[in-house]
Design an enzyme around this catalytic site. Structure first.
Site, PDB file in Angstrom:
ATOM      1  N   ASP A 192      37.579 -89.672   1.903  1.00  0.00           N
ATOM      2  CA  ASP A 192      36.260 -90.121   1.452  1.00  0.00           C
ATOM      3  C   ASP A 192      35.243 -89.890   2.575  1.00  0.00           C
ATOM      4  OD1 ASP A 192      34.277 -91.602   0.012  1.00  0.00           O
ATOM      5  OD2 ASP A 192      34.824 -93.420   1.123  1.00  0.00           O
TER       6      ASP A 192
ATOM      7  N   ASP B 131      31.607 -91.678   2.888  1.00  0.00           N
ATOM      8  CA  ASP B 131      30.846 -92.849   3.340  1.00  0.00           C
ATOM      9  C   ASP B 131      31.742 -93.971   3.849  1.00  0.00           C
ATOM     10  OD1 ASP B 131      28.675 -91.421   2.508  1.00  0.00           O
ATOM     11  OD2 ASP B 131      28.583 -92.401   0.555  1.00  0.00           O
TER      12      ASP B 131
HETATM   13 MG   LIG Z   1      33.307 -94.839   0.993  1.00  0.00          MG
END
Ligand SMILES: [Mg+2]
Length: 154
Positions: free
Chosen positions: A8, A10
């Site tokens: 991922d 963020d």
């Molecule tokens: Mg995230």
């Protein structure tokens, strides 16, 4: 054959707060509760602590892909996510994430062994492999994630 890890962006690869910290107070007020919709916000963000060196270590034993979600109402974020990956990992054919950036709101549809993600959202909790819950007590940071994943290859 190497196992596949999805990562991922963020608050895993990207330090979201480092971008927020660069905003002025008017912008902060105007986008309260929806800071991911601030135009150009993603271009301000720095790598999450120890993310870059951990990724390079993992790349020796795993097949890595970025699996991120971009806000539906912030088109510039889609561009800036690609630019961020190219800035920190290169854009040439031999760079680590060359054509390995996947933007999805349905992460459960991707087939692979591990997903490193800080939230259950956008299909992460329904991922068919193992969800490595970044920021949890079991995996609080990149050190714990890297140590676990490198042991898994032994
Ligand atoms: Mg995230």
């Amino acid at each position: 054959m190497k196992k596949i890890i999805y990562i991922d962006m963020d608050n895993v690869l990207v330090d979201f707060k480092s971008g927020i910290a660069k905003l002025d107070s008017d912008t902060l007020e105007a986008y309260e509760g929806k800071l991911d919709e601030v135009p150009d916000i993603f271009s301000l963000m720095e790598p999450f602590p120890h993310a870059i060196e951990s990724i390079h270590k993992l790349a020796e034993c795993y097949d890595l892909y970025i699996l991120s979600t971009a806000p539906w109402l912030n088109p510039s974020a889609w561009i800036h996510k690609l630019e961020w990956v190219q800035k920190y990992f290169g854009k040439e054919k031999d760079s680590l994430f060359y054509k390995r950036l996947i933007i999805s709101h349905n992460k459960n549809l991707n087939t692979g062994h591990y997903l490193i993600d800080d939230r259950p959202n956008n299909g992460a909790k329904d991922f068919k492999g193992e969800w490595i819950h970044f920021g949890s007590t079991e995996f609080p940071n990149w050190h714990s994630v890297t140590e676990y994943l490198l042991l898994e290859t032994k």
